[in-house]
Scaffold this active site. Structure first.
Site, PDB file in Angstrom:
ATOM      1  N   ASP A  15       0.829  -1.213   0.000  1.00 12.78           N
ATOM      2  CA  ASP A  15       0.000   0.000   0.000  1.00 12.78           C
ATOM      3  C   ASP A  15       0.864   1.265   0.000  1.00 12.78           C
ATOM      4  O   ASP A  15       0.662   2.171   0.815  1.00 12.78           O
ATOM      5  CB  ASP A  15      -0.943   0.022   1.222  1.00 12.78           C
ATOM      6  CG  ASP A  15      -1.614  -1.320   1.474  1.00 12.78           C
ATOM      7  OD1 ASP A  15      -2.005  -1.972   0.487  1.00 12.78           O
ATOM      8  OD2 ASP A  15      -1.748  -1.711   2.645  1.00 12.78           O
ATOM      9  N   ASN A 158     -17.878  -5.751   0.349  1.00 13.32           N
ATOM     10  CA  ASN A 158     -16.970  -5.239   1.375  1.00 13.32           C
ATOM     11  C   ASN A 158     -16.852  -3.727   1.376  1.00 13.32           C
ATOM     12  O   ASN A 158     -16.887  -3.096   2.425  1.00 13.32           O
ATOM     13  CB  ASN A 158     -15.568  -5.845   1.184  1.00 13.32           C
ATOM     14  CG  ASN A 158     -15.505  -7.286   1.603  1.00 13.32           C
ATOM     15  OD1 ASN A 158     -16.309  -8.095   1.160  1.00 13.32           O
ATOM     16  ND2 ASN A 158     -14.566  -7.613   2.462  1.00 13.32           N
ATOM     17  N   GLU A 195     -11.226  -0.282  -3.350  1.00 18.14           N
ATOM     18  CA  GLU A 195     -10.451   0.289  -2.247  1.00 18.14           C
ATOM     19  C   GLU A 195      -9.202   0.974  -2.792  1.00 18.14           C
ATOM     20  O   GLU A 195      -8.962   1.009  -3.998  1.00 18.14           O
ATOM     21  CB  GLU A 195     -10.063  -0.803  -1.244  1.00 18.14           C
ATOM     22  CG  GLU A 195      -9.102  -1.846  -1.799  1.00 18.14           C
ATOM     23  CD  GLU A 195      -8.727  -2.929  -0.792  1.00 18.14           C
ATOM     24  OE1 GLU A 195      -9.458  -3.103   0.204  1.00 18.14           O
ATOM     25  OE2 GLU A 195      -7.702  -3.599  -1.011  1.00 18.14           O
ATOM     26  N   HIS A 259      -3.078  -0.998  -5.151  1.00 18.32           N
ATOM     27  CA  HIS A 259      -3.004  -0.027  -4.054  1.00 18.32           C
ATOM     28  C   HIS A 259      -1.864   0.972  -4.286  1.00 18.32           C
ATOM     29  O   HIS A 259      -0.860   0.982  -3.605  1.00 18.32           O
ATOM     30  CB  HIS A 259      -2.850  -0.700  -2.704  1.00 18.32           C
ATOM     31  CG  HIS A 259      -3.386   0.173  -1.602  1.00 18.32           C
ATOM     32  ND1 HIS A 259      -4.386  -0.230  -0.766  1.00 18.32           N
ATOM     33  CD2 HIS A 259      -3.078   1.441  -1.243  1.00 18.32           C
ATOM     34  CE1 HIS A 259      -4.673   0.757   0.085  1.00 18.32           C
ATOM     35  NE2 HIS A 259      -3.884   1.779  -0.196  1.00 18.32           N
ATOM     36  N   ARG A 293       4.477  -8.318  -0.420  1.00 14.61           N
ATOM     37  CA  ARG A 293       3.997  -7.316  -1.356  1.00 14.61           C
ATOM     38  C   ARG A 293       5.028  -6.181  -1.326  1.00 14.61           C
ATOM     39  O   ARG A 293       5.091  -5.426  -0.365  1.00 14.61           O
ATOM     40  CB  ARG A 293       2.597  -6.825  -0.972  1.00 14.61           C
ATOM     41  CG  ARG A 293       1.532  -7.895  -1.129  1.00 14.61           C
ATOM     42  CD  ARG A 293       0.157  -7.367  -0.774  1.00 14.61           C
ATOM     43  NE  ARG A 293       0.040  -7.104   0.668  1.00 14.61           N
ATOM     44  CZ  ARG A 293      -1.030  -6.538   1.226  1.00 14.61           C
ATOM     45  NH1 ARG A 293      -2.050  -6.156   0.479  1.00 14.61           N
ATOM     46  NH2 ARG A 293      -1.081  -6.354   2.522  1.00 14.61           N
TER      47      ARG A 293
END
Length: 323
Positions: A15, A158, A195, A259, A293
């Site tokens: 992120d 979600n 998101e 992200h 990640r």
């Protein structure tokens, strides 16, 4: 001459958020694998962020609403002060598949945000007390806006993306409006998720990237946009592309890119997308707790209609200029 980046920029930072300030530094924050703290670092080059020493800006509490799963911090500079937006939960447990995150804000009034103490400005209150995360902010025509994902208790899934005006950097005001909900197949693999929004203002458009689906190799990026002249609080002002704009590429060995944040190259001449991805497909256990990640960066270009072209996520240890 194009700017070149060797990926990954930073190992085990998901992120990722990069902000290039007027002082010439790139400021960086991201989710750490332990989900227990917020770090900030800076460097004069994007590549140099990997060698920069991180400073802990804030740590989670032992109990209470900010004691678990500290996710996706973003650092912004607004009206002479620094702000970090992040999500935190009471517990790492889920209820009916949902975490209990809420959005919070920190403030630092020093010129260098690696120094001093960050003040907690509290929770960003929205229409519902439901799962909410990944808040981002931008200014347009003298108005500051917040875009964030949240669970609407009346809608399956979600998270959807919402927009509202801001009274100050930690308070929204007026109506909150949904601008996208997971509707295409690529947004609904594993989970119904929109998101991780990030905003680009360019070519007469307000462009919002977002991430969709589960956080494994199905994770990908979508795009929606509105005219810079439009009423951004009118859902009809927003158009969503029907296909993902950045996704897993087996040939380059990059899985689940998403992200992201946006910045510019060191000379200011090229646009850069900063994102996370893994370099393997199969994950043991919950992908959320797989630490690999990694933060990556690459130059992107533009279509004639004024929308960005991200191409494919480039291989590790390769120059990341899109061909």
């Amino acid at each position: 001459m194009s700017n070149k980046y060797q990926n990954p920029i930073i190992d085990q930072r998901a992120d990722p958020w990069v902000y290039k300030h007027v002082d010439g530094f790139y400021y960086f924050t991201a989710s750490v694998p332990e989900y227990d703290r917020i770090e900030v670092r800076r460097a004069t080059t994007i590549q140099g962020l990997g060698e920069a020493e991180p400073v802990v800006a804030w740590r989670k509490y032992d109990r209470g609403p900010m004691s678990a799963n500290i996710w996706a911090p973003e650092i912004h500079y607004i009206d002479g002060a620094w702000y970090i937006y992040f999500a935190a939960a009471r517990t790492a447990e889920t209820n009916e598949g949902l975490f209990d995150h809420r959005m919070y804000v920190l403030e630092n009034k020093l010129a260098n945000p690696l120094e001093g103490t960050w003040e907690e400005k509290g929770q960003i209150k929205t229409k519902w007390e439901t799962f909410a995360l990944d808040a981002t902010t931008f200014e347009h025509n003298g108005v500051r806006y917040l875009i964030w994902p949240q669970k609407d208790p009346g809608i399956k899934g979600n998270s959807n993306l919402y927009i509202a005006k801001m009274e100050n950097p930690w308070t929204i005001t007026g109506e909150q409006v949904m601008i996208t909900t997971p509707e295409y197949d690529w947004e609904k693999i594993g989970f119904l998720v929109n998101e991780g929004p990030a905003v680009l203002k360019r070519n007469g458009k307000i462009i919002v990237s977002f991430s969709a689906s589960a956080t494994n190799h199905h994770y990908c990026m979508g795009l929606l946009y509105a005219s810079a002249d439009a009423d951004l609080l009118n859902p009809a002002s927003w158009t969503k592309l029907t296909e993902p704009v950045f996704q897993t590429n087996e040939q380059t060995g990059q899985y689940g890119p998403g992200h992201n944040s946006f910045t510019v190259s060191e000379d200011g001449n090229e646009d850069v997308i900063v994102y996370h991805a893994r370099n393997y497909k199969e994950i043991e256990g919950d992908p959320l707790y797989d630490p690999n990640r990694h933060t990556r960066a690459q130059v992107f270009t533009w279509r004639e209609d004024g929308l960005p072209v991200f191409g494919n996520p480039v291989p590790d240890r390769e120059a990341s200029k899109n061909k």
